[in-house]
Design an enzyme around this catalytic site. Structure first.
Site, mmCIF file in Angstrom:
data_model
loop_
_atom_site.group_PDB
_atom_site.id
_atom_site.type_symbol
_atom_site.label_atom_id
_atom_site.label_comp_id
_atom_site.label_asym_id
_atom_site.label_seq_id
_atom_site.Cartn_x
_atom_site.Cartn_y
_atom_site.Cartn_z
ATOM 1 N N SER A 91 55.768 20.266 -28.479
ATOM 2 C CA SER A 91 56.519 19.702 -29.739
ATOM 3 C C SER A 91 55.213 18.527 -30.157
ATOM 4 O O SER A 91 54.647 18.118 -29.295
ATOM 5 C CB SER A 91 57.431 19.357 -29.260
ATOM 6 O OG SER A 91 58.505 20.295 -28.603
HETATM 7 N N1 SAH Z 1 58.914 20.323 -23.774
HETATM 8 C C1 SAH Z 1 57.810 21.223 -24.115
HETATM 9 C C2 SAH Z 1 57.865 22.099 -25.540
HETATM 10 C C3 SAH Z 1 58.577 23.454 -25.075
HETATM 11 S S1 SAH Z 1 58.529 24.599 -26.216
HETATM 12 C C4 SAH Z 1 56.599 20.425 -24.030
HETATM 13 O O1 SAH Z 1 56.381 19.160 -23.870
HETATM 14 O O2 SAH Z 1 55.271 20.855 -23.931
HETATM 15 C C5 SAH Z 1 59.908 25.459 -25.667
HETATM 16 C C6 SAH Z 1 59.944 25.861 -24.266
HETATM 17 O O3 SAH Z 1 61.356 26.414 -23.883
HETATM 18 C C7 SAH Z 1 59.180 27.290 -24.195
HETATM 19 O O4 SAH Z 1 57.899 26.988 -23.200
HETATM 20 C C8 SAH Z 1 59.717 28.299 -23.812
HETATM 21 O O5 SAH Z 1 59.434 29.231 -22.857
HETATM 22 C C9 SAH Z 1 60.847 27.636 -22.877
HETATM 23 N N2 SAH Z 1 62.360 28.384 -22.988
HETATM 24 C C10 SAH Z 1 62.809 29.053 -23.843
HETATM 25 N N3 SAH Z 1 64.283 29.530 -23.392
HETATM 26 C C11 SAH Z 1 64.127 29.208 -22.250
HETATM 27 C C12 SAH Z 1 65.299 29.230 -21.456
HETATM 28 N N4 SAH Z 1 66.237 30.138 -21.523
HETATM 29 N N5 SAH Z 1 65.219 28.706 -20.073
HETATM 30 C C13 SAH Z 1 63.904 27.829 -19.810
HETATM 31 N N6 SAH Z 1 62.917 27.662 -20.629
HETATM 32 C C14 SAH Z 1 63.114 28.481 -21.936
#
Ligand code: SAH
Length: 225
Positions: free
Chosen positions: A65
């Protein structure tokens, strides 16, 4: 100036221009954003863009993000230092690293195994010893974990995530982007109160979708790159 010193200067500028300049004032959050080396959480080829005001690809079709979004969601959790926090969507591990500076314990859950593995390595290299990375579907409660003082979902949910809200301690905060009917996403904060959640609307935002369901299918959907 060596490369690390250059990144430090870029980080200080990111804090003053993208965060303080946009109205974020929580000194603990600004301090953590100034300290955590965001460039270590992005692919090597994109490191020169690590402190720009944008999301960046991290593989498996996912993104880290943008700095403002990370700082805003952390600020909305109102952490003082002694809390336990849960993050759904580890991605690169960057937000978990920022959270680890703001509270006592962080559990972060990622459903895409290569991302979870990579994030755990970087977090260990940077000595974020109070972070645990788990590869699982974060929509399901993890047995033996919680309740939490703070929960942040870094992927957009299509409805209020009741299972997560029920993992909050009384007075705990859940920060989550929700898809709006008719398109778009809005960030919300739900505070656990005895009868009904207190609901506060924050800014419009853009996150990758929260994907519910079995992990094997998820890995096949997103691929590995
Ligand atoms: N917080 C992260 C950005 C994440 S993008 C950072 O600092 O880089 C969102 C992430 O959520 C993705 O990697 C995706 O694979 C994950 N995601 C989506 N659905 C999910 C679920 N049900 N459980 C765990 N992770 C999930």
């Amino acid at each position: 100036m060596n490369q690390e010193a250059g990144y430090r200067v870029a980080r200080a500028r990111m804090v003053s221009e993208q965060l303080r300049g946009a109205g974020l004032a929580d000194p603990r959050v600004l301090g953590a954003m100034r300290d955590v080396p965001r460039h270590r959480f992005v692919p090597k080829l994109l490191r020169h863009r690590a402190y720009q005001p944008c999301a960046l690809p991290i593989g498996s079709g996912q993104t880290i993000s943008q700095p403002f979004t990370v700082a805003l969601t952390c600020a909305l959790l109102e952490l003082k230092g002694d809390e336990s926090a849960l993050e759904i969507g580890t991605g690169s591990g960057y937000q978990a690293a920022v959270l680890s500076r703001l509270c006592a314990q962080v559990l972060t859950i990622e459903r895409v195994e290569p991302l979870a593995r990579r994030a755990a390595i970087v977090l260990a290299e940077l000595d974020h010893a109070n972070v645990t990375v788990l590869c699982a579907d974060g929509c399901e409660p993890v047995s033996g974990q919680g309740p939490f003082d703070a929960i942040v979902v870094t992927a957009c949910a299509d409805r209020f995530p009741d299972t997560l809200y029920r993992q909050l301690r009384a007075g705990g905060r859940l920060v989550v982007p929700l898809a709006q009917t008719g398109g778009g996403q809005t960030l919300y904060r739900f505070t656990r109160e005895p009868r009904q959640p207190r609901i506060e609307r924050s800014l419009d935002c853009r996150f990758v979708p929260l994907v519910r369901g079995p992990l094997a299918r998820a890995a096949a959907e997103t691929g590995e790159d």
